[in-house]
Motif scaffolding. Structure first.
Motif, PDB file in Angstrom:
ATOM      1  N   THR A 160      34.167  35.217 -61.181  1.00 35.66           N
ATOM      2  CA  THR A 160      34.294  35.591 -61.942  1.00 35.66           C
ATOM      3  C   THR A 160      34.339  35.182 -63.461  1.00 35.66           C
ATOM      4  O   THR A 160      33.233  35.499 -64.056  1.00 35.66           O
ATOM      5  CB  THR A 160      35.582  36.689 -61.965  1.00 35.66           C
ATOM      6  N   SER A 161      34.725  34.633 -63.450  1.00 39.88           N
ATOM      7  CA  SER A 161      34.384  33.403 -64.867  1.00 39.88           C
ATOM      8  C   SER A 161      32.887  32.899 -64.883  1.00 39.88           C
ATOM      9  O   SER A 161      32.495  31.843 -66.147  1.00 39.88           O
ATOM     10  CB  SER A 161      35.052  32.239 -65.113  1.00 39.88           C
ATOM     11  N   ALA A 162      32.146  32.464 -64.138  1.00 39.28           N
ATOM     12  CA  ALA A 162      31.038  31.532 -63.962  1.00 39.28           C
ATOM     13  C   ALA A 162      29.492  32.372 -64.469  1.00 39.28           C
ATOM     14  O   ALA A 162      29.772  33.370 -64.905  1.00 39.28           O
ATOM     15  CB  ALA A 162      30.432  31.585 -62.090  1.00 39.28           C
ATOM     16  N   ALA A 163      29.169  31.714 -65.615  1.00 37.05           N
ATOM     17  CA  ALA A 163      27.955  31.832 -66.514  1.00 37.05           C
ATOM     18  C   ALA A 163      26.520  32.190 -66.184  1.00 37.05           C
ATOM     19  O   ALA A 163      26.223  31.849 -66.220  1.00 37.05           O
ATOM     20  CB  ALA A 163      27.928  31.212 -68.270  1.00 37.05           C
ATOM     21  N   ALA A 164      26.246  33.283 -65.026  1.00 40.67           N
ATOM     22  CA  ALA A 164      25.432  32.883 -64.295  1.00 40.67           C
ATOM     23  C   ALA A 164      24.181  32.824 -65.241  1.00 40.67           C
ATOM     24  O   ALA A 164      24.488  34.360 -66.069  1.00 40.67           O
ATOM     25  CB  ALA A 164      25.783  34.776 -63.619  1.00 40.67           C
ATOM     26  N   ALA A 165      22.920  32.756 -64.771  1.00 41.57           N
ATOM     27  CA  ALA A 165      21.422  32.935 -65.951  1.00 41.57           C
ATOM     28  C   ALA A 165      21.441  34.185 -65.551  1.00 41.57           C
ATOM     29  O   ALA A 165      21.252  34.508 -66.700  1.00 41.57           O
ATOM     30  CB  ALA A 165      20.752  31.450 -65.506  1.00 41.57           C
ATOM     31  N   SER A 166      20.734  34.551 -64.679  1.00 39.28           N
ATOM     32  CA  SER A 166      19.978  36.214 -64.252  1.00 39.28           C
ATOM     33  C   SER A 166      20.457  36.404 -63.217  1.00 39.28           C
ATOM     34  O   SER A 166      21.399  35.970 -62.115  1.00 39.28           O
ATOM     35  CB  SER A 166      19.161  35.882 -63.753  1.00 39.28           C
ATOM     36  N   LEU A 167      20.288  37.885 -62.754  1.00 38.39           N
ATOM     37  CA  LEU A 167      20.644  38.610 -61.710  1.00 38.39           C
ATOM     38  C   LEU A 167      19.147  39.802 -61.496  1.00 38.39           C
ATOM     39  O   LEU A 167      18.867  40.127 -62.279  1.00 38.39           O
ATOM     40  CB  LEU A 167      21.483  39.289 -62.058  1.00 38.39           C
ATOM     41  N   SER A 168      19.020  39.645 -60.459  1.00 37.41           N
ATOM     42  CA  SER A 168      17.988  41.008 -60.221  1.00 37.41           C
ATOM     43  C   SER A 168      18.103  41.482 -59.482  1.00 37.41           C
ATOM     44  O   SER A 168      19.145  41.597 -57.931  1.00 37.41           O
ATOM     45  CB  SER A 168      16.752  40.440 -59.629  1.00 37.41           C
ATOM     46  N   TYR A 169      17.772  42.999 -59.875  1.00 33.69           N
ATOM     47  CA  TYR A 169      18.404  44.227 -58.560  1.00 33.69           C
ATOM     48  C   TYR A 169      17.636  45.039 -58.558  1.00 33.69           C
ATOM     49  O   TYR A 169      16.764  45.369 -58.964  1.00 33.69           O
ATOM     50  CB  TYR A 169      19.671  44.333 -58.772  1.00 33.69           C
ATOM     51  N   ALA A 170      17.639  45.973 -57.943  1.00 31.18           N
ATOM     52  CA  ALA A 170      16.341  47.556 -57.349  1.00 31.18           C
ATOM     53  C   ALA A 170      17.412  48.536 -56.914  1.00 31.18           C
ATOM     54  O   ALA A 170      19.184  48.493 -56.796  1.00 31.18           O
ATOM     55  CB  ALA A 170      16.066  47.283 -55.773  1.00 31.18           C
ATOM     56  N   GLY A 322      29.568  37.569 -62.406  1.00 26.39           N
ATOM     57  CA  GLY A 322      30.340  36.817 -63.133  1.00 26.39           C
ATOM     58  C   GLY A 322      30.799  37.098 -65.013  1.00 26.39           C
ATOM     59  O   GLY A 322      31.332  38.200 -65.005  1.00 26.39           O
ATOM     60  N   THR A 323      30.215  36.281 -65.275  1.00 23.41           N
ATOM     61  CA  THR A 323      30.082  37.388 -66.980  1.00 23.41           C
ATOM     62  C   THR A 323      29.055  37.418 -67.694  1.00 23.41           C
ATOM     63  O   THR A 323      28.530  37.929 -68.428  1.00 23.41           O
ATOM     64  CB  THR A 323      30.013  35.524 -68.219  1.00 23.41           C
ATOM     65  N   LEU A 324      27.904  37.458 -66.469  1.00 27.15           N
ATOM     66  CA  LEU A 324      26.772  38.371 -66.760  1.00 27.15           C
ATOM     67  C   LEU A 324      26.749  39.421 -67.020  1.00 27.15           C
ATOM     68  O   LEU A 324      26.097  40.527 -67.476  1.00 27.15           O
ATOM     69  CB  LEU A 324      25.283  37.840 -66.639  1.00 27.15           C
ATOM     70  N   ALA A 325      27.096  40.572 -65.605  1.00 26.70           N
ATOM     71  CA  ALA A 325      26.642  41.963 -65.446  1.00 26.70           C
ATOM     72  C   ALA A 325      28.546  42.334 -64.723  1.00 26.70           C
ATOM     73  O   ALA A 325      29.149  41.452 -63.958  1.00 26.70           O
ATOM     74  CB  ALA A 325      25.833  42.119 -64.500  1.00 26.70           C
ATOM     75  N   GLN A 326      28.854  43.325 -65.534  1.00 26.39           N
ATOM     76  CA  GLN A 326      29.943  44.111 -64.659  1.00 26.39           C
ATOM     77  C   GLN A 326      28.972  45.563 -64.361  1.00 26.39           C
ATOM     78  O   GLN A 326      28.692  46.545 -64.987  1.00 26.39           O
ATOM     79  CB  GLN A 326      30.922  44.973 -66.137  1.00 26.39           C
TER      80      GLN A 326
END
Length: 541
Positions: A160-170, A322-326
């Motif tokens: 949850t606290s990770a500063a994820a760099a990217s996410l790809s979803y469809a 992470g902190t990228l998306a909710q």
């Protein structure tokens, strides 16, 4: 007047006694007791020797869903004869082994165990595997007797606290079996995405002919039991068996974890809360809704928290990347007020702005806005069902709009947008299904003023099959683009939308296939757009 309903529904309604239903709430409370099946193991008190299962019980594939940083939900169903009401198994429970590994050959097992498939739940099985490493890819499979399922691929979310760099979803939606093949799912199964959002109309309650409608089978004949509208628990269960038997749907479930939410056709077209499309008495319709909700939960990779209680189910929920998306996954069917003006499309009027009407219900609305206030994510993604942005359907002075979409609940939409502004949400992405076409909208503070502030972006996934082949430019193409300056893209073909988020931007690729009434159509990217973090507004790539 003769009732349209199956005798099982009428018998249950008579048993409860219509005069007891003084309110819809009372009806729901009574149904919570009347329609639930026995607790697990009550009917299946004896174990079935799995060695006696003479044909493959994993005919409906495997699935995973709702990835958390330390766990993922695994699903399968045992059905050696999926088109029979009992799935080809007796009313006995079956012990199933499961394995989770870090490699596809299962040489490095991470977790394993046994679980029980109970007949009361139609021999569906879910395993919530906890204690996993975050942000990891895993492989899983099931075994019973001499049979081994296909291998599924899944993953956990970042911490949850990770500063994820990217996410790809469809995002996908609307897969009417009778309108064509799931070619888009086949291509999506080979695409590199982290998760798939299914935004509703996973199945349709409508009849499916012996040749599969517009699939026009010549090599098989579907049983007559599908050639009627789904009304009862058995009907809905069998309809899931038909849909999940599709090899392309099986492939995409095996390839990616899903996050699912429903729209109307999982129960009945255009229903609103406890109000049916055809004005059926609430005590009858809520029985049908209870059956449909139960079958949905049984057949989707959902956790125990989403298990229905009679005609009620807590489907809206929140996931983090992470902190990228909710992700705030909505349910705009179960709690909504009835549509106004008794038509799906209408020129509208003051009831659209009635502050007492809601598409989410008060509790879900508060939950959403409170979640935004507490959000630490760069991107706030709202997967939901029906068109959120204003969509005028003609060029008249008082244009028609969809009363089934947020245009029919404008006060509700206004509260959501005001809540997003008050919460300081800068990067709002609304994901939508239902429309059987791909759309990209700028979400405006005032949709009637093109110069007003842009508050976010809406990407509408076209259908997987519903609407058959479609066209790149439907007959309404010019009209819609002229009537809605905030509409930046409109394409009527089948497919899906792929969204990639990073710390600078969100990119949407609209992927379309040329046909679904015949198999094997290629896929291409019809258009791509970006919206930059901190500067909402769509720009073509």
């Amino acid at each position: 007047m003769a009732s349209r309903h199956h005798p099982e529904l009428l018998a249950a309604a008579r048993h409860l006694g219509r005069r007891r239903f003084l309110t819809v709430t009372a009806a729901a409370a009574a149904l919570a007791f009347s329609t639930d099946l026995p607790a697990r193991g009550a009917a299946g008190s004896r174990e079935l020797d799995a060695a006696r299962i003479g044909s493959d019980p994993f005919t409906l594939g495997v699935a995973s869903g709702d990835p958390l940083p330390d766990s993922v939900l695994l699903w399968t169903r045992l059905a050696p004869a999926p088109f029979e009401p009992d799935g080809g198994l007796p009313q006995q429970y079956v012990v199933v082994q499961w394995e989770l590994a870090s490699d596809e050959s299962f040489s490095a097992l991470v977790r394993s165990g046994t679980a029980v498939a109970y007949p009361e739940y139609h021999h569906t099985l879910r395993v919530d595997v906890a204690g996993l490493d975050s942000d990891r890819v895993y492989y899983y499979r099931f075994k019973t007797g001499t049979w081994i399922s296909e291998t599924g691929r899944t993953r956990t979310a970042p911490a949850t606290s990770a500063a994820a760099a990217s996410l790809s979803y469809a995002a996908v939606s609307c897969q009417a079996y009778f309108d064509g093949y799931y070619t888009a799912h086949r291509h999506l199964s080979q695409d590199d995405v982290d998760v798939v959002l299914h935004l509703g109309d996973y199945l349709y309650e409508y009849a499916v002919s012996s040749v599969g409608g517009h699939r026009a089978y010549t090599d098989r004949k579907l049983p007559d039991l599908f050639n009627r509208e789904a009304m009862t628990l058995e009907d809905y269960r069998l309809r899931y068996a038909l849909y999940k038997s599709d090899p392309d749907l099986r492939a995409v479930h095996a390839a990616h974890p899903f996050v699912v939410t429903w729209d109307d056709h999982e129960v009945e077209n255009n229903y609103a809360g406890a109000v049916s499309e055809n004005g059926d008495p609430p005590e009858e319709f809520l029985l049908r809704r209870a059956a449909a909700y139960r079958a949905y939960w049984e057949n989707q990779p959902l956790r125990a928290a989403q298990q229905p209680n009679g005609p009620d189910a807590q489907l809206y929920r929140r996931l983090q990347w992470g902190t990228l998306a909710q992700f705030d996954v909505l349910d705009t069917r179960q709690y909504r007020a009835d549509q106004v003006y008794a038509e799906t499309t209408h020129s509208g009027g003051p009831l659209q702005d009635d502050s007492t009407r809601t598409i989410t219900g008060a509790a879900q609305e508060s939950w959403l806005i409170d979640g935004w206030r507490a959000s630490q994510a760069l991107w706030n993604v709202m997967p939901q069902q029906v068109c959120f942005s204003q969509r005028k359907l003609d060029l008249t002075a008082v244009p028609k709009m969809s009363m089934d979409a947020w245009d029919g609940y404008r006060a509700s939409r206004r509260r959501i947008l005001d809540g997003a502004k008050a919460a300081g949400v800068e990067n709002l992405v609304v994901m939508t299904g239902d429309l059987h076409a791909a759309y990209a909208f700028d979400i405006k503070d005032d949709f009637d003023d093109p110069a007003s502030r842009t508050l976010g972006t809406e990407f509408a996934a076209t259908s997987v099959a519903s609407g058959r082949d479609g066209a790149e430019k439907p007959a309404t193409w010019d009209t819609y683009l002229k009537a809605n300056p905030h509409l930046k893209f409109y394409d009527g073909r089948r497919g899906y939308v792929r969204v990639t988020l990073d710390r600078q931007k969100a990119r949407a690729d609209f992927r379309t296939v040329s046909a679904v009434t015949t198999q094997g159509a290629p896929i291409s990217t019809a258009a791509s757009f970006v919206t930059e973090a901190g500067d909402p507004g769509l720009k073509p790539v």
